[in-house]
Structure formats: structure tokens, C-alpha cells
Design an enzyme around this catalytic site. Sequence first.
Site, PDB file in Angstrom:
ATOM      1  N   THR A   1       0.895  -1.139   0.000  1.00  0.00           N
ATOM      2  CA  THR A   1       0.000   0.000   0.000  1.00  0.00           C
ATOM      3  C   THR A   1       0.936   1.190   0.000  1.00  0.00           C
ATOM      4  O   THR A   1       2.133   1.021   0.137  1.00  0.00           O
ATOM      5  CB  THR A   1      -0.846  -0.087   1.287  1.00  0.00           C
ATOM      6  OG1 THR A   1      -1.696  -1.203   1.154  1.00  0.00           O
ATOM      7  CG2 THR A   1      -1.656   1.147   1.569  1.00  0.00           C
TER       8      THR A   1
ATOM      9  N   ASP B   1      -9.679  -8.618   1.305  1.00  0.00           N
ATOM     10  CA  ASP B   1      -9.858  -7.963   2.614  1.00  0.00           C
ATOM     11  C   ASP B   1     -11.213  -8.302   3.241  1.00  0.00           C
ATOM     12  O   ASP B   1     -11.452  -7.990   4.407  1.00  0.00           O
ATOM     13  CB  ASP B   1      -9.710  -6.441   2.488  1.00  0.00           C
ATOM     14  CG  ASP B   1      -8.255  -6.001   2.596  1.00  0.00           C
ATOM     15  OD1 ASP B   1      -7.413  -6.827   2.984  1.00  0.00           O
ATOM     16  OD2 ASP B   1      -7.967  -4.836   2.286  1.00  0.00           O
TER      17      ASP B   1
HETATM   18  O1  DON Z   1      -6.951  -2.008   3.282  1.00  0.00           O
HETATM   19  C1  DON Z   1      -6.144  -2.708   3.861  1.00  0.00           C
HETATM   20  O2  DON Z   1      -6.053  -2.795   5.061  1.00  0.00           O
HETATM   21  C2  DON Z   1      -5.159  -3.511   3.024  1.00  0.00           C
HETATM   22  N1  DON Z   1      -5.708  -3.755   1.720  1.00  0.00           N
HETATM   23  C3  DON Z   1      -3.876  -2.752   2.964  1.00  0.00           C
HETATM   24  C4  DON Z   1      -2.817  -3.488   2.194  1.00  0.00           C
HETATM   25  C5  DON Z   1      -1.456  -3.091   2.538  1.00  0.00           C
HETATM   26  O3  DON Z   1      -1.220  -2.241   3.338  1.00  0.00           O
HETATM   27  C6  DON Z   1      -0.376  -3.846   1.884  1.00  0.00           C
HETATM   28  N2  DON Z   1       0.893  -3.245   2.202  1.00  0.00           N
HETATM   29  N3  DON Z   1       1.844  -3.661   2.627  1.00  0.00           N
END
Ligand code: DON
Length: 565
Positions: free
Chosen positions: A375, A417
Site C-alpha cells: 500500500t 480484505d
Molecule cells: O486495506 C487494507 O487494510 C489492506 N488492503 C492494505 C494493504 C497493505 O497495506 C499492503 N501493504 N503492505
Amino acid sequence: MKKSITLLFTSILCIQCNTKSKTTISDKTLGVIAEKAMVVSAREEASKIGIDIMKQGGNAFDAMIATDLALLVSYPSAGNIGGGGFMVFRMNDGAIGALDYREKAPLAATKNMYLDKNGNVDSDKSQIGALAVGVPGTIAGIFEVHRKFGTLPFEKLIDPAIQLALNGVVVTEKQAQNLNDHTPDFRSANKKTILLDKLWKKGDTIKYLKLAETLNRIKIYGRDEFYKGKTANLIVDYVQNLGGIISKEDLAAYEVKWRDPITFKYKNHRIISMPPPSSGGICLAQILKSIEPFDIEQYPHNSTEYIQVITEAERRAYADRSYFLGDPDFVNIPTDSLTSETYLSKRMTDFDWKQATKSSALSRGFIPGYESNETTHYSIVDPFGNSVAVTTTLNSSYGSKVYVEEGGFFLNNEMDDFSAKPGTPNVYGLIGAEANAIAPQKRMLSSMSPTIVEKNGQLKIVLGSPGGSTIITSVMQNILNVLEYDMSMQEAVSKPRFHHQWLPDSIKFESSFDTLNFPYLKKLGYNIDQSNAPIIGKVDAILVLPNGQLEGGADPRGDDSAHGF
Ligand code: DON
């Protein structure tokens, strides 16, 4: 124990703006210092583009749009138009708000869509390939930001990303490694080779000509180009050919939501963070309110006691997360009860200094009358005093790995998720329940926690992180590093981190974490896991110094970069 803040009065050895070099004031190592404005993001190109927009008179929201689009080009593992995100903002007059441009489940999604014939979760389907894709929200998000707060013409904000895509982006060492690691997944998701499917090395340049065309169409035709125009057709055709279910109706129906941030007091500070469908704000409130009575600053930073109190608060918060939290448009979340001091102090009553609580002996708390790595985060402060914290994602690195070749961009795998089956962990080991079950048009629960901290009604910190389930605890530790341990922003983001999320019942430590306390923690019954998380989070943050200057903290774990003027 707080050191008095002497920044104003001590000799400044060196101050440099627009460079990565660090500044030392007194005994603190500071990040990049600026007088008026700052952008800290995962890539130098993106931070510079954001700053440039503000030099041209744009505000933090204009800079947000330009930075976001620049990350799409320069940081394709997470920067995106095929994903979604959250923005928390604070205006210079103290007004606050949050924008939710999270992906949504397609209309044809069903609760059991990732279960095989034996009722087991087929995580390949929710993580890689066309069926993993949620309806993207990013373009709707940035147009909404522009409609409400933008001051410069949209064309001016998208142009730098178009130029970047045409001229090409120079691959860093970390990026080359990351791209090369994902080659097999690119092939399996797309059933062919894609533009990025090469053996990359540091210094190579990638030009994104198709992406430049897509951005140009968006520049001309606006938001609808992505949701109803040629780009929409490219997405639907490509995804459906690969067995996905996203339809034109899904894209046409996508809407962002303005939401009220979660706000709470931690000692004499006010924290402003993302509400559901992110779990970030609520969990952050639960953890910080649970540890507040312990007077954290009395324990040395990262000491056994510090790790114990925080771990136990995290364990309880993540147990609640898994039961209570989901899309607020679909489930009723008892936010006030979950974050109340009475509830949280009751939750901590069985915390024992002499023995770890077992996660197996703990479940969600009881609310009276309740009827549920990759992310990217960037932080911006503008010369007018407005601030913006944005976390945006494709979920995993390069999302579903599905690359809409004719459009030149990746699509997310945010469907993972959701809780595909109660009790079965997702890619981050997170367990969910009914509140986060899949339903058409529902938003999947997130951990993304763009956050702003105020002191005495004034802006103090803007921060956030990637890292899946570890986002919340990374943000939390950075807040404590500054508020309790008086660290500079650069010191704070650089410190080793740890994480507990109820299940699995182990504390994850970064590989750089000092192992000195481990034997004692083990004796107390804590399981130590230093094998799985070489790094935890990547925090990009801005601290307002007592003299009003801005300090950018760019996480050394990545290629992150702070720029200011
Ligand atoms: O929304 C979320 O919590 C996850 N999709 C975030 C993914 C994420 O942070 C991946 N990074 N390392």
C-alpha cells in the site's frame, strides 16, 4: 521525563530543503526541514511533483491529486487508478473530514464466492487474478477531492503524471527486486507476459505509453472516462476475459463517501483518523485509550514493559476488530461503546504483568445492547496550513497482478480484505466474521489509517503507513514515539517496530529489533516471531516543530522521500 523542546534555541548545524540529507539539531536527528509546505511519499518523483503544484499556488488537495497520480506512474506496486484509498484532512481553520474511495464488491459477488466445493477458502482466487478485483475508487476519489477543494485546473494536476509516464521512470534497486519477484504472478494472473514482465535492474527506465494515453483521456473526458468511457470498456473486457465478474454497471454505479473521522483524546492531544470501512481509527483509539492510564513514558522505549502493555492492548483491539467491524453502510458498528474509557479499562483488567494473556482465551468484548505489502501512504502540508493524509492501495503488491494492458495499469485484489469464511485468515492473517462477509456493493474492511494529530487546536503530526494489518500498530507506535518519547519525526519513523493482532498469537518484530528482551518475554508466555517481518510498515509523516517549521520523516525502509519549501 520529557526533554524540553529546545529546537528553537539550539544551534542548527545544517538545514537543507529538497534533499534527502538529515539535519541535526542538538541531540536530535531531524528529517528534511521546510518553512511552508511539505510532501512525504514513497517516491522522490511524486513528492517533488506535489511540492511543485504547491509552488504554483496549489493547496494540499491539488498536491494530493498530483502526488497520487505521480505514484500511479512511479510506484505501480501500490500507486494506482485500479485500486482505492482513504483521505483524512484538516483545514487551516481546524475543520476536519474523511473521504472514503475504497473499492466495492461487484454486483455479482456472493458471500461464498471464494469457497471450494469442500467449503474451504481458495485464497488463490481472492488474491491473484481477475476474480480478486474490487470495483476501483481512486479516480472517483481524486475527482471528488478536486470538485470540493481543488483550486488549480485538473489538467495542471494530471499533466506531470502524463509527462512522467511518457518520459519514463528510473527503476530503483528495491523496485527492480520487487518487480522481478512478481514475474511468475504477473504471468499467471494475465495468462501472458505484460509490459513489466522483464528482468529489471537498478537504473533501467520504464515508459508507460498506454498509461499516458489513459491519463490523457481522463484529462479530456474527466471522471466518466474511467467509469463509463473507453477505460471502463477496457477494464470490463479484460477482467471478464480472465474470468472476473466486474461489469459496466459496477463501474457506472461506483460512488465515494464523505465520512466523519474518528476523533479521540490521547492525553493532551486530539487524534483524527479514518472511520469504517477502515478499522484504523477505531483500533487506534482502542489501543491508545487502553494504554493511556499506564503512563507509557515511564517505560524505556521498546523495553519489555512497553512491549507488554502495547501487545495486550493490541491483542484486545484486534479481537474486537475481527468481530465488530465491517462496512458501516451494511453493519451497525458500536463505535462509541468500543472506544469508551469504561469499556476499554474493563477490557484491560485481566492484563497481568507476570503472564501473557492467551489469545485463545480471549475473544471480542461484550457491548451491552449491541445488535460486527503493498500500500502507500503520503502526507502533505500546504503553505496555507491545510493538511492531508492519504493511504491508497491495490492491496497486495501490484494488486491482483491483473494488468489492463491497453490501459497500462494494475487492478486491485481488495476482495481478499473481506472475510471469505469466518475464522479463516486472509493474506494478513486477519480473521473476520459476519460483519465483514462479502455482499454485493459492500466495502471490504481495511486497516488503512491516515491520521492527523492536533495539540491545543493546532496541527502537530500528519502520518500513515502501508503494511496491511500492521498499519494501525505502526501508526500508533509513531504517535507514541513523538508524544511520549519526544523523538523527531525522522527518528520516530526510523525506530524498529513490533506488532500483535490477536491471532496469530505472536508478537512480530522487525529483523532490526533488539533481541535483548526476547528471553524474558518468552518466559512471560509471549510468542516471538522475528522470521516473518523484515520490515513492518513504512511511515511517511510530517511534524510541525515548535517554531512552526515542518519536519518530514521519510521512512528509510523504502525509497521514501520528503520535499519541502
Ligand atoms: O486495506 C487494507 O487494510 C489492506 N488492503 C492494505 C494493504 C497493505 O497495506 C499492503 N501493504 N503492505
